[in-house]
Design a protein around this motif. Structure first.
Motif, PDB file in Angstrom:
ATOM      1  N   SER A 284      -9.750  -6.616   6.708  1.00  0.00           N
ATOM      2  CA  SER A 284     -10.244  -5.268   6.971  1.00  0.00           C
ATOM      3  C   SER A 284      -9.108  -4.274   7.168  1.00  0.00           C
ATOM      4  O   SER A 284      -9.305  -3.061   7.008  1.00  0.00           O
ATOM      5  CB  SER A 284     -11.157  -5.275   8.201  1.00  0.00           C
ATOM      6  N   ASN A 285      -7.904  -4.778   7.476  1.00  0.00           N
ATOM      7  CA  ASN A 285      -6.776  -3.866   7.688  1.00  0.00           C
ATOM      8  C   ASN A 285      -6.343  -3.162   6.408  1.00  0.00           C
ATOM      9  O   ASN A 285      -5.594  -2.178   6.467  1.00  0.00           O
ATOM     10  CB  ASN A 285      -5.591  -4.580   8.349  1.00  0.00           C
ATOM     11  N   TRP A 286      -6.797  -3.631   5.255  1.00  0.00           N
ATOM     12  CA  TRP A 286      -6.466  -2.942   3.997  1.00  0.00           C
ATOM     13  C   TRP A 286      -7.095  -1.545   3.934  1.00  0.00           C
ATOM     14  O   TRP A 286      -6.680  -0.715   3.121  1.00  0.00           O
ATOM     15  CB  TRP A 286      -6.933  -3.775   2.804  1.00  0.00           C
ATOM     16  N   LEU A 287      -8.079  -1.289   4.789  1.00  0.00           N
ATOM     17  CA  LEU A 287      -8.764   0.005   4.755  1.00  0.00           C
ATOM     18  C   LEU A 287      -8.289   0.957   5.845  1.00  0.00           C
ATOM     19  O   LEU A 287      -8.817   2.052   5.985  1.00  0.00           O
ATOM     20  CB  LEU A 287     -10.274  -0.207   4.879  1.00  0.00           C
ATOM     21  N   THR A 288      -7.282   0.568   6.604  1.00  0.00           N
ATOM     22  CA  THR A 288      -6.775   1.445   7.665  1.00  0.00           C
ATOM     23  C   THR A 288      -5.959   2.581   7.067  1.00  0.00           C
ATOM     24  O   THR A 288      -5.413   2.466   5.967  1.00  0.00           O
ATOM     25  CB  THR A 288      -5.921   0.649   8.665  1.00  0.00           C
ATOM     26  N   PRO A 289      -5.841   3.725   7.763  1.00  0.00           N
ATOM     27  CA  PRO A 289      -5.101   4.874   7.232  1.00  0.00           C
ATOM     28  C   PRO A 289      -3.647   4.514   6.916  1.00  0.00           C
ATOM     29  O   PRO A 289      -3.012   3.742   7.644  1.00  0.00           O
ATOM     30  CB  PRO A 289      -5.184   5.899   8.366  1.00  0.00           C
ATOM     31  N   HIS A 290      -3.141   5.101   5.837  1.00  0.00           N
ATOM     32  CA  HIS A 290      -1.768   4.805   5.404  1.00  0.00           C
ATOM     33  C   HIS A 290      -0.824   5.995   5.553  1.00  0.00           C
ATOM     34  O   HIS A 290       0.393   5.822   5.590  1.00  0.00           O
ATOM     35  CB  HIS A 290      -1.763   4.337   3.944  1.00  0.00           C
ATOM     36  N   ASP A 291      -1.355   7.204   5.592  1.00  0.00           N
ATOM     37  CA  ASP A 291      -0.578   8.422   5.806  1.00  0.00           C
ATOM     38  C   ASP A 291       0.477   8.674   4.734  1.00  0.00           C
ATOM     39  O   ASP A 291       1.412   9.456   4.951  1.00  0.00           O
ATOM     40  CB  ASP A 291       0.105   8.402   7.186  1.00  0.00           C
TER      41      ASP A 291
END
Length: 332
Positions: A293-300
């Protein structure tokens, strides 16, 4: 395997090309050919991504083999009856033997098959995606990105060469090393290159220029498999990708870009590596993790500027018959 236990990839490919002018005997014709892939394979995944970014789904139909294979070849076990519905074959090797009954090289994906004859035209994965950009232009979608623009080709080629040697193939050189010494050399070379790529991407959203190019596609297919497979299975364990801040943000940026993450099948990726490579993983047990699920966290990464598709636009939603099965990947 080379002397000293160093892994050596068999690079004897069928290099016939499909071109706009048909100079190798195979002209670009919509619907004539079938791109055979497995979502498990990083080399095939390049072709899947480029085909989607350029909008070639109708012009170049795709067959998806299952994630596992035996010594004979990839199989079409995902299709009803275990046969590709267009080619009518159970195993990809049948198309290779149709081309050459004495074929003694790798039965690899991606491969492009000529449907009328049932013969493989090419499995030269590096050239396949370049030719999608240069030879299939008449069938690109409106707003397709320039993945191999003329002004940037020398730099793209230079980046691709180092990424292939040190990263794409580097993880395999570590994972399949036959000695401690060859493994240590491959491990060092891999992480030295990842450190250099991190520095390159600190101030640049993409590898070459300010838009997505062929270079980003080639690096992405290794990075997206890193934590799920290469970190543990191939012993590339100095750090996880998720512990390398710049590369992790860069990879998430691409994953969340239409055409990248929506082609990734983590279930197939893990089943392929852990079930097929019994010399490395004798039990065939497939790990439950990691949490994806961490693949969908913000990348900025957008703060660095850049325009993913240049003057173009993203591709439309994935067609239902080509969508990654629910639960196989976090949906970007």
């Amino acid at each position: 395997m080379k002397r000293g236990g160093e892994y050596a990839r068999d690079s004897r490919y069928l290099t016939t090309r499909i071109t706009a002018d048909g100079r190798d005997g195979f002209p670009v014709e919509p619907g004539r050919y079938r791109l055979v892939v497995s979502r498990a394979c990083p080399w095939a995944s390049r072709a899947v991504i480029v085909r989607r970014l350029l909008g070639l789904e109708q012009a170049l139909p795709m067959a998806i083999a299952g994630p596992t294979h035996d010594q004979r070849s990839w199989t079409f076990d995902l299709d009803p009856g275990g046969r590709d519905p267009v080619l009518g074959i159970e195993r990809l090797q049948d198309a290779y033997f149709a081309r050459d009954p004495g074929y003694d090289r790798g039965i690899t994906v991606p491969a492009i098959v000529d449907v009328p004859t049932g013969e493989v035209v090419t499995n030269d994965y590096a050239q396949i995606t370049i030719d999608m950009s240069l030879e299939w232009t008449a069938y690109h979608r409106e707003g397709a990105p320039a993945l191999y623009p003329p002004a940037l080709r020398p730099e793209i080629d230079a980046v691709n060469e180092t990424v292939y040697g040190d990263v794409n193939n580097g993880v395999y050189r570590a994972g399949f090393s036959g000695s401690q010494e060859s493994y240590a050399a491959a491990y060092e070379r891999l992480f030295n290159r990842l450190d250099l790529l991190s520095r390159r991407l600190e101030g640049s959203r993409y590898l070459v220029g300010d838009t997505i190019t062929e270079a980003d596609v080639r690096l992405f297919t290794t990075l997206v498999r890193f934590d799920a497979v290469y970190h543990g299975h191939f012993k590339c364990n100095r750090q996880k990708l998720s512990e390398m801040p710049v590369l992790w943000a860069y990879a998430r940026d691409l994953f969340q870009t239409p055409g990248f993450g929506d082609t990734v099948d983590f279930d197939h990726i893990k089943r392929h590596y852990y079930m097929v490579h019994r010399d490395i993983n004798p039990t065939g047990i497939v790990p439950e993790g990691p949490d994806l699920s961490n693949w969908l966290t913000p990348h900025d990464r957008a703060a660095l500027g850049g325009r993913p598709f240049g003057d173009g636009k993203p591709p439309e939603a994935v067609a239902p018959d080509e969508a990654v099965p629910a639960g196989h990947t976090p949906l970007p």
